[in-house]
Design an enzyme around this catalytic site. Structure first.
Site, PDB file in Angstrom:
ATOM      1  N   PHE A  59     100.313   2.814 -15.008  1.00 25.54           N
ATOM      2  CA  PHE A  59     101.098   2.846 -16.241  1.00 25.54           C
ATOM      3  C   PHE A  59     102.544   2.396 -16.050  1.00 25.54           C
ATOM      4  CE2 PHE A  59     101.179   7.166 -14.406  1.00 25.54           C
ATOM      5  CZ  PHE A  59     102.551   7.385 -14.298  1.00 25.54           C
ATOM      6  N   ARG A  87     112.536  21.907 -17.611  1.00 23.92           N
ATOM      7  CA  ARG A  87     111.105  21.532 -17.552  1.00 23.92           C
ATOM      8  C   ARG A  87     110.303  22.430 -18.508  1.00 23.92           C
ATOM      9  NH1 ARG A  87     109.765  16.845 -14.758  1.00 23.92           N
ATOM     10  NH2 ARG A  87     107.725  17.742 -14.362  1.00 23.92           N
ATOM     11  N   THR A  93     103.713  17.231 -19.599  1.00 22.13           N
ATOM     12  CA  THR A  93     103.848  15.774 -19.724  1.00 22.13           C
ATOM     13  C   THR A  93     103.014  15.238 -20.879  1.00 22.13           C
ATOM     14  OG1 THR A  93     104.102  15.694 -17.309  1.00 22.13           O
ATOM     15  CG2 THR A  93     103.681  13.607 -18.433  1.00 22.13           C
ATOM     16  N   ARG A 104     108.192  18.560 -26.245  1.00 26.01           N
ATOM     17  CA  ARG A 104     107.051  17.630 -26.301  1.00 26.01           C
ATOM     18  C   ARG A 104     106.019  18.062 -27.335  1.00 26.01           C
ATOM     19  NH1 ARG A 104     107.119  16.482 -19.779  1.00 26.01           N
ATOM     20  NH2 ARG A 104     108.355  14.553 -19.841  1.00 26.01           N
ATOM     21  N   ASN A 114     106.774  10.500 -24.677  1.00 22.57           N
ATOM     22  CA  ASN A 114     106.788  11.968 -24.642  1.00 22.57           C
ATOM     23  C   ASN A 114     108.196  12.549 -24.709  1.00 22.57           C
ATOM     24  OD1 ASN A 114     107.565  11.357 -22.066  1.00 22.57           O
ATOM     25  ND2 ASN A 114     105.947  12.500 -21.042  1.00 22.57           N
ATOM     26  N   GLU A 128     119.568  11.229  -9.734  1.00 24.67           N
ATOM     27  CA  GLU A 128     119.436  10.705 -11.099  1.00 24.67           C
ATOM     28  C   GLU A 128     120.766  10.782 -11.840  1.00 24.67           C
ATOM     29  OE1 GLU A 128     114.720  11.996 -11.396  1.00 24.67           O
ATOM     30  OE2 GLU A 128     116.164  12.933 -12.735  1.00 24.67           O
TER      31      GLU A 128
END
Ligand code: ATP
Ligand code: MG
Length: 140
Positions: A59, A87, A93, A104, A114, A128
C-alpha cells in the site's frame, strides 16, 4: 508522571472535509495540548521519507499519493504519556475496529484515509517532530 511530546498529522481526509477543529476538539478533550501546529502540503519526498518504514508494503504507493493529495496539519502534542494517550484517542488503524469516541471511529473513511497519524514510540516521536518542526516552533 511522564510529560511527553508526540507527533500528529491530521491527514488529507480531515482538511478536505473541514474537520480540523472537530479533530482538535477531541485531542484537547483528551487532555493533550497542541503546542505546535501548521498546515502544509507535503511533498512526495517528505511523504516517502516520513513513511519510509512502509516502503516495501503493497500500500506504500497509495499511502504516498493519499498523503500528498491535499494539505495536512502537522502538530506536536504535549501531555502525560502523550504517545500512548494519543494512540488511544486515534483508535485502531482500521476505523471498522476503532472504539466509539475515537478520532478514527468518528471521522475516518477507510484503512487508508484514516484521519490521523500519531507516533508509536519516544524515538520515532523525536525523529518525526524534527522532520517538520524547529525547536523554537514548539511553544509549551
Ligand atoms: P500511522 O502510522 O499513520 O499513525 P498506524 O500506526 O495506525 O498509522 P501503520 O501500520 O503504521 O498504522 O500504517 C501507516 C498508515 O498506512 C495507516 O495509518 C494507513 O493510512 C496506511 N495503511 C496501513 N495499512 C493499509 C492498508 N492495508 N491499505 C491502505 N492503507 C494502509
Ligand atoms: Mg504507524
Amino acid at each position: 508522571m511522564t510529560i511527553q511530546h508526540t507527533f500528529s498529522i491530521l491527514k488529507p481526509d480531515v482538511t478536505k472535509r473541514n474537520l480540523t477543529g472537530a479533530v482538535n476538539a477531541l485531542i484537547e478533550k483528551a487532555g493533550l495540548r497542541i503546542v505546535a501546529q501548521k498546515r502544509i502540503h507535503m511533498t512526495r519526498a517528505q511523504a516517502e521519507k516520513f513513511y519510509g518504514v512502509h516502503a516495501a508494503r503493497p500500500f506504500f504507493g497509495e499511502l504516498v499519493e493519499m498523503m500528498t493529495s491535499a494539505p495536512v496539519v502537522v502538530q506536536v502534542l504535549e501531555g502525560e504519556n502523550a504517545i500512548q494517550r494519543y494512540r488511544d484517542v486515534m483508535g485502531a488503524t482500521n476505523p471498522a475496529n476503532a472504539a466509539p469516541g475515537t478520532i478514527r471511529k468518528e471521522f475516518a473513511l477507510s484503512m487508508g484515509e484514516n484521519s490521523a497519524h500519531g507516533s508509536d514510540a519516544t524515538e520515532t516521536a523525536a525523529l518525526e517532530i524534527a522532520q517538520f518542526f524547529a525547536g523554537n516552533e514548539i511553544v509549551g
